[in-house]
Motif scaffolding. Structure first.
Motif, PDB file in Angstrom:
ATOM      1  N   LYS A  86      -0.012   8.283   9.405  1.00  0.00           N
ATOM      2  CA  LYS A  86       1.121   8.783   9.010  1.00  0.00           C
ATOM      3  C   LYS A  86       1.719   9.881  10.197  1.00  0.00           C
ATOM      4  CE  LYS A  86       0.776   8.404   4.298  1.00  0.00           C
ATOM      5  NZ  LYS A  86       0.629   9.241   2.856  1.00  0.00           N
TER       6      LYS A  86
ATOM      7  N   CYS B 195      -3.982   1.828   5.442  1.00  0.00           N
ATOM      8  CA  CYS B 195      -4.129   1.617   3.860  1.00  0.00           C
ATOM      9  C   CYS B 195      -4.743   2.855   3.403  1.00  0.00           C
ATOM     10  CB  CYS B 195      -4.824   0.317   3.342  1.00  0.00           C
ATOM     11  SG  CYS B 195      -3.949  -1.139   3.624  1.00  0.00           S
ATOM     12  N   MET B 196      -5.409   3.507   4.313  1.00  0.00           N
ATOM     13  CA  MET B 196      -6.062   4.804   3.883  1.00  0.00           C
ATOM     14  C   MET B 196      -5.074   6.214   4.616  1.00  0.00           C
ATOM     15  SD  MET B 196     -10.302   4.191   4.680  1.00  0.00           S
ATOM     16  CE  MET B 196     -10.119   3.720   6.374  1.00  0.00           C
ATOM     17  N   GLY B 197      -4.106   5.835   4.905  1.00  0.00           N
ATOM     18  CA  GLY B 197      -3.125   6.832   5.311  1.00  0.00           C
ATOM     19  C   GLY B 197      -3.580   7.547   6.690  1.00  0.00           C
TER      20      GLY B 197
ATOM     21  N   LYS C 114      -6.874   0.899  -3.508  1.00  0.00           N
ATOM     22  CA  LYS C 114      -5.382   1.124  -4.213  1.00  0.00           C
ATOM     23  C   LYS C 114      -4.275   0.052  -3.890  1.00  0.00           C
ATOM     24  CE  LYS C 114      -6.227   5.977  -5.742  1.00  0.00           C
ATOM     25  NZ  LYS C 114      -5.823   7.282  -5.634  1.00  0.00           N
TER      26      LYS C 114
ATOM     27  N   THR D 136       0.846  -1.069   0.041  1.00  0.00           N
ATOM     28  CA  THR D 136       0.065   0.163  -0.016  1.00  0.00           C
ATOM     29  C   THR D 136       0.872   1.187   0.009  1.00  0.00           C
ATOM     30  OG1 THR D 136      -1.674   1.263   1.255  1.00  0.00           O
ATOM     31  CG2 THR D 136      -0.425   0.104   2.506  1.00  0.00           C
ATOM     32  N   ASN D 137       0.377   2.299  -0.789  1.00  0.00           N
ATOM     33  CA  ASN D 137       1.191   3.542  -0.608  1.00  0.00           C
ATOM     34  C   ASN D 137       0.190   4.495   0.482  1.00  0.00           C
ATOM     35  OD1 ASN D 137       3.004   2.932  -2.585  1.00  0.00           O
ATOM     36  ND2 ASN D 137       1.725   3.408  -4.197  1.00  0.00           N
ATOM     37  N   GLN D 138      -0.734   3.920   1.101  1.00  0.00           N
ATOM     38  CA  GLN D 138      -1.514   4.564   2.243  1.00  0.00           C
ATOM     39  C   GLN D 138      -2.540   5.599   1.551  1.00  0.00           C
ATOM     40  OE1 GLN D 138       0.253   5.051   6.005  1.00  0.00           O
ATOM     41  NE2 GLN D 138       2.115   4.705   4.890  1.00  0.00           N
ATOM     42  N   ASP D 139      -2.766   5.261   0.528  1.00  0.00           N
ATOM     43  CA  ASP D 139      -3.666   6.176  -0.381  1.00  0.00           C
ATOM     44  C   ASP D 139      -5.115   5.585  -0.729  1.00  0.00           C
ATOM     45  OD1 ASP D 139      -2.743   4.292  -1.989  1.00  0.00           O
ATOM     46  OD2 ASP D 139      -2.178   5.741  -3.560  1.00  0.00           O
ATOM     47  N   GLY D 140      -5.696   4.739   0.161  1.00  0.00           N
ATOM     48  CA  GLY D 140      -6.885   4.132  -0.164  1.00  0.00           C
ATOM     49  C   GLY D 140      -6.897   2.732  -0.241  1.00  0.00           C
TER      50      GLY D 140
ATOM     51  N   SER E 200       5.986   4.538   1.111  1.00  0.00           N
ATOM     52  CA  SER E 200       5.125   3.872   0.025  1.00  0.00           C
ATOM     53  C   SER E 200       5.810   2.297  -0.290  1.00  0.00           C
ATOM     54  CB  SER E 200       5.757   4.704  -1.120  1.00  0.00           C
ATOM     55  OG  SER E 200       7.106   4.700  -1.471  1.00  0.00           O
TER      56      SER E 200
END
Length: 344
Positions: free
Chosen positions: A53, A48-50, A13, A6-10, A63
């Motif tokens: 952070k 996963c949804m960020g 994704k 995950t890029n922690q953007d949803g 990322s």
């Protein structure tokens, strides 16, 4: 090997990497584990949804992070040397959440060893672990059931026994425990679903309350307990439930703060004075960050290695390539029990 990142953007994704490199070269005290099953926690969706952070132990660039922490796996290789005690190839194991939290009270430094953030997680086919971050699986549990234990069961155990001396956990039904949601003692369960409450009764819940049809559920708890209140409250709601938990906890009781399903922020016009409420009933309010490896093993010995075999409730099992659907299913919130991903 394959792994999800995950890029922690949803949730939608998260990506399946088909050609991630296999781990190579074990350090002394490490073992290589083939991951069999992974169970999901609400925390994994937030990662996963960020939404993690802000944590001081989380690097700015996360990322390509492998999410998830709760596993059942099989040891396929043990490092040379004499620092891997009690494990051998072929052993089924579970991982502790904070890998360096071996015993005693957690300290800030242990938070840097959390699986699935800040450390790479376990939604992968193979992973290296320090042997000190693993515990053995009770023989009678399936891989799916064992994967459910590291966060859910250990947190529940600590919510009841965090102030009990090691090796002297709460026994019998002399305590009343209030659980917010169907997820020792004489249990009172709250839920918004009558169907879930019915299942909870069949599993042994002494009392159930639908908090939608009974919004003043704290008053019902006091009626059930003849005015005494619950000795231990599993506080999972947060902003919308904490004030009511204070009103129905027993004098001198414990509110174990586990989650914040009603949100991280406060509610407009719903400010509470925790000092007044805590003093009113001489209450202890304690945040729960899982537990040590030592308490994990205590829980297994007391609960999962006795004559009465207790089985965690598995709601649904997804295939490895269905991980995205598994996250979405968990986040929707209609499950009863744990959501598991079959890795191999």
């Amino acid at each position: 090997m394959k792994q999800w990142v995950t890029n922690q953007d949803g949730l939608e994704k998260i990506q399946l990497v088909q050609d991630a490199p296999m781990p190579e070269g074990l350090k002394e005290g490490e073992v290589l584990v083939k991951i069999n099953r992974v169970s999901l926690n609400y925390r994994d969706t937030e990662v996963c949804m960020g939404l993690y952070k802000h944590h001081k132990h989380v690097p700015a660039d996360q990322s390509g992070l492998v999410p998830c922490s709760d596993i059942c796996g099989t040891i396929t290789k043990v490092s040379a040397g004499d620092k891997v005690e009690g494990f051998k190839e072929g052993d089924r194991v579970m991982a502790t959440f904070n890998q360096t939290h071996v015993r005693g009270q957690i300290v800030a430094e242990d938070m840097a060893s959390g699986l699935g953030l800040p450390l790479p997680g376990c939604l992968t086919e193979y992973r290296v672990f320090p042997a000190t971050g693993l515990v053995k699986v009770p023989d009678y549990l399936s891989d799916e059931e064992a994967a459910c234990l590291p966060i859910a069961a250990v947190t529940a155990w600590m919510s009841i026994n965090s102030f009990q001396p090691l090796g002297q956990p709460m026994q019998g039904k002399e305590k009343v425990v209030l659980l917010q949601g169907t997820g020792g003692g004489e249990p009172i369960i709250t839920s918004s679903s009558d169907a879930k409450l019915e299942r909870a009764r069949k599993m042994g819940a002494d009392h159930t309350i639908n908090y939608k049809t009974t919004p003043d559920w704290h008053e019902e708890v006091l009626k059930i307990t003849h005015g005494k209140g619950a000795d231990v409250v599993f506080e999972t709601g947060g902003a919308q439930t904490l004030a009511k938990s204070f009103e129905c906890v027993a004098f001198g009781g414990l509110i174990s703060c586990i989650g914040y399903l009603s949100g991280k922020g406060g509610l407009p016009g719903n400010r509470i004075n925790t000092n007044v409420l805590a003093l009113k009933r001489n209450v202890t309010l304690k945040g729960m960050l899982n537990g040590s490896r030592e308490r994990f093993e205590e829980m297994l010995k007391c609960v999962y290695k006795g004559e009465k075999q207790i089985h965690p409730v598995v709601d649904k099992v997804f295939g490895f390539e269905e991980a995205r659907e598994a996250f979405a299913y968990l986040f929707k919130g209609g499950h009863f029990g744990k959501v598991v991903i079959q890795v191999s």
